[in-house]
Write an enzyme that holds these catalytic residues in place. Structure first.
Site, short mmCIF file in Angstrom:
data_model
loop_
_atom_site.label_atom_id
_atom_site.label_comp_id
_atom_site.label_asym_id
_atom_site.label_seq_id
_atom_site.Cartn_x
_atom_site.Cartn_y
_atom_site.Cartn_z
N SER A 535 -3.50 -4.44 6.50
CA SER A 535 -4.58 -3.70 7.15
C SER A 535 -5.89 -4.49 7.02
O SER A 535 -5.97 -5.61 7.49
CB SER A 535 -4.68 -2.30 6.54
OG SER A 535 -5.47 -1.45 7.34
N ASP A 620 0.95 2.44 15.52
CA ASP A 620 -0.11 2.41 14.51
C ASP A 620 -1.41 2.96 15.08
O ASP A 620 -1.88 2.49 16.12
CB ASP A 620 -0.32 0.98 14.03
CG ASP A 620 -1.09 0.89 12.72
OD1 ASP A 620 -1.99 1.72 12.52
OD2 ASP A 620 -0.78 0.00 11.93
N HIS A 655 1.21 2.88 10.95
CA HIS A 655 0.49 2.08 9.96
C HIS A 655 1.24 1.95 8.64
O HIS A 655 1.18 0.92 8.00
CB HIS A 655 -0.89 2.70 9.71
CG HIS A 655 -1.87 1.77 9.10
ND1 HIS A 655 -2.31 0.63 9.74
CD2 HIS A 655 -2.50 1.78 7.90
CE1 HIS A 655 -3.18 0.00 8.96
NE2 HIS A 655 -3.31 0.67 7.84
#
Length: 683
Positions: A535, A620, A655
């Site tokens: 991320s 995501d 995610h």
């Protein structure tokens, strides 16, 4: 043999501040375009072919990691409103079963939700939250079957077992009951940006479409949420951005009254509130308390001029959290990077810390819903110590370990591993701490493979914690390092402030300087050093390999946030507007220029890069799949080396990756096989 994928180039001009960027892969941001899906599938096929020789090894790693997990596991029960609640896993099953027992643990089990059954028709499933009505007869619960964190709320009758057909879609998943057993509050998401922006009130047996909107957060840089105080007296609506907070509250026994504002939002004033007796306790950074302090105010006078210090600000101690009991206040503090649990008796007779003796441990306040209890539940683990859940009796000062994580397989012994904390000197003279773990007997001669991990954003602290999965690397000779770089809060709030906005590059150079220190002190070498981040930590990976690619043999970049400028200029993308306080607003030229100078996608050059494995999820909602896809496409076009570059897109998840506890291990097995293969280790 699958040929190397090649994304077509369609030049798109992006102009702002009299500066034009050419983005040849902008077209990949259309997930409904069949050519986009075709390209992602081609990359997946290429990854499969390039990693085909490791497939047997991946299965070995998967079974090894799975074999350490106790499959028929049960959480430590906690008591709430006359019931004991816990979750359990069954052998071979991916998802938890939520259970309760009335009054005693010897009572009959009542299954609330079997997530294995709920997940049967879905490739992804997550139970977002369960809220039990005060009379214990109803459960509001939420589910996400797409992995975009858009939860659907339903209500289950716990007496009859019936799940009511009415559904509320596109929520955060959190539900709060008023004390009347018939009024619920929940937060709704903006359908496009997924920002949590409205709070609604629902009455049982009423049509959800008739729910009353009780709060609308119109500032696009704020998110809103709702919860009940631990004392059960108040329903509280919070609004927060990166650097500001605001709360409203009403009597939970009078849910149709109006919310009162606690303290109106003020630029750079962050605060959290908790209720006890006739007062609110506030953790805030008021009056320059950068590491926060604790104040107190009466219920009827909540604005900041009424706040009185309880625990004053200390320059060297960060206040992270508090837990309020009827007779005690527990404070989670951090000093010199280490967690501390401070216990204070309300009558002033006691004030002390629980003792911890390591430099590579993590402790945290656990689930303590019972306001009347004298038991503090907390968690403890370390790089060499499996997780423990501990009940500490605040009255008798006796501890009871309720559960210690079992590491199955018969091979793990904590005394076979060594952990320590070392410090690197950054280029500006600042000392950067690193937590390290490896098998005892490892010779520090520069030949060891080493995986260096960091995050470094949002003030999020990566504590040194145990991982049974990580043993698959340690037992094959890897050293594992967590670099506590600026951008997190490991060394206090200033550590965060010096790693964001126009100081963001400190995050990247800290990581690089840690790498150089590890090489200099012969923990590893350029031929054996690997980097990993996900991320915002994936942004870190992209930045450091643009700056110093020669330091790393290989890189794992999970759901990487690499197209910083384009994303931060697009306020229709989820999360963008709420991130301006973290990264800056590129609509202002100062931030645009600085952001562009480090954005991984914008700074890909014609040069040699390390071996790279990039992973993402099609759905995501936090880092859109097209960021890593575009980055890989541009790297393929520009890089001058013959090193491996792979993109793996999970076409079913978002995610957090796969939702099942075992399915997610297959992703780890792929990542570990990638690293171990580069070291020539296949068993």
């Amino acid at each position: 043999m699958s040929s190397t994928p090649e994304a077509k180039k369609i030049a798109k001009e992006l102009t702002i501040h009299n500066d034009t960027r050419i983005d040849n892969y902008y077209w990949l941001n259309d997930r409904d375009n069949p050519e986009v899906i075709e390209y992602l599938n081609a990359e997946n096929d290429y990854t499969k072919v390039k990693m085909q020789h490791t497939e047997t090894f991946q299965k070995v790693l998967f079974e090894e990691m799975k074999g350490r997990i106790k499959e028929d596991d049960t959480s430590v029960p906690y008591k709430l409103n006359g019931y004991w609640y816990f979750t359990k896993y069954q052998e071979g099953k991916d998802y938890p079963i939520y259970v309760r027992k009335k009054e005693t643990l010897e009572a009959d089990e009542e299954i609330l939700f079997d997530c294995n059954k709920l997940a049967e028709k879905h490739t992804y499933f997550n139970l977002g939250g369960i809220a039990i009505s005060p009379d214990n007869t109803l459960a509001a619960f939420s589910t996400d079957v797409v992995s975009r964190r858009q939860y659907t709320i339903q209500i289950k009758n716990l007496i009859t077992g019936e799940i009511y057909p009415d559904k509320i879609i596109n929520t955060t998943g959190s539900v709060t009951w008023a004390n009347d057993n018939k009024t619920l509050f929940y937060a709704m998401k903006d359908p496009q940006t997924l920002r949590s922006y409205k709070i609604f009130k629902h009455k049982l047996n009423a049509d959800f479409e008739q729910d009353e909107e009780v709060y609308h957060e119109t500032d696009e840089t704020f998110n809103t949420f709702v919860y009940k105080s631990k004392s059960k007296k108040y329903i509280i609506i919070g609004s927060s951005s990166t650097l500001s907070s605001e709360y409203r509250f009403l009597d939970a026994s009078n849910p149709d009254s109006d919310f009162r504002i606690f303290q109106k939002r003020t630029k750079d004033l962050e605060y959290n509130i908790a209720h006890y007796d006739d007062s609110f306790y506030i953790i805030s950074n008021i009056d320059g308390a950068i590491n926060f302090k604790i104040s107190k105010t009466q219920e009827g006078n909540t604005s900041k001029e009424n706040w009185k210090d309880v625990i004053p600000h200390r320059k060297s101690v960060l206040i992270e959290d508090i837990e309020i009991f009827k007779s005690y206040l527990v404070i989670n503090e951090r000093e010199n990077g280490l967690n501390k649990l401070r216990i204070i008796k309300w009558n002033g007779e006691e004030d002390y810390y629980l003792p911890f003796n390591s430099e590579t441990y993590t402790t945290y306040i656990g689930n303590n819903p019972d306001f009347e209890s004298n038991l503090l539940r907390y968690g403890y683990n370390g790089l060499t110590s499996p997780s423990s859940i501990i009940d500490y009796n605040l009255k008798t000062k006796q501890s009871e370990v309720k559960k210690e994580q079992k590491v199955l397989g018969g091979k793990f012994k904590k005394e076979n591993y060594e952990s320590k904390r070392i410090w690197a000197t950054a280029r500006d003279g600042v000392k950067i701490p690193m937590s390290i773990v490896y098998r005892k007997g490892t010779k520090l001669d520069g030949t060891n493979p080493l995986l260096q991990y960091a995050y470094g954003s949002y003030g999020s602290t990566v504590d040194p914690s145990f991982s049974s999965i990580r043993l698959s690397l340690l037992d094959r000779g890897f050293i594992y390092v967590i670099a506590h770089i600026r951008g997190g809060e490991y060394l206090g709030r200033a550590w965060y402030e010096n790693g964001k906005l126009l100081s963001k590059k400190n995050t990247f150079t800290d990581f690089i300087d840690c790498s150089k220190h590890l090489i200099k002190d012969k923990y590893t070498s350029e031929d054996h050093l690997y980097a990993y981040g996900g991320s915002a930590g994936g942004l870190l990976m992209g930045a450091v390999i643009n700056m110093n690619p020669e330091l790393y043999k290989g890189v794992l970049a999970a759901v990487p946030f690499v197209d910083v400028v384009t994303t931060m200029l697009d306020d229709s993308i989820p999360l963008t507007t709420g991130e301006y306080d973290e990264w800056g607003n590129p609509n202002q030229s100062e931030y645009y220029d600085y952001m562009k100078s480090y954005s991984p996608y914008d700074n890909v050059e014609a040069k040699a890069y390390p071996n790279i494995l990039v992973t993402t999820g099609l759905h995501d909602s936090q880092v859109q799949y097209w960021e890593p896809a575009k980055w890989v496409a541009k790297l393929r076009e520009m890089k001058t080396d013959s090193n491996t570059l792979l993109l793996h897109t999970d076409m079913d998840s978002g995610h957090g990756g796969a939702s099942g506890r075992f399915e997610s291990l297959k992703e780890v097995a792929l990542e570990y096989a990638f690293l171990l293969d580069l070291e020539g280790i296949h068993g």
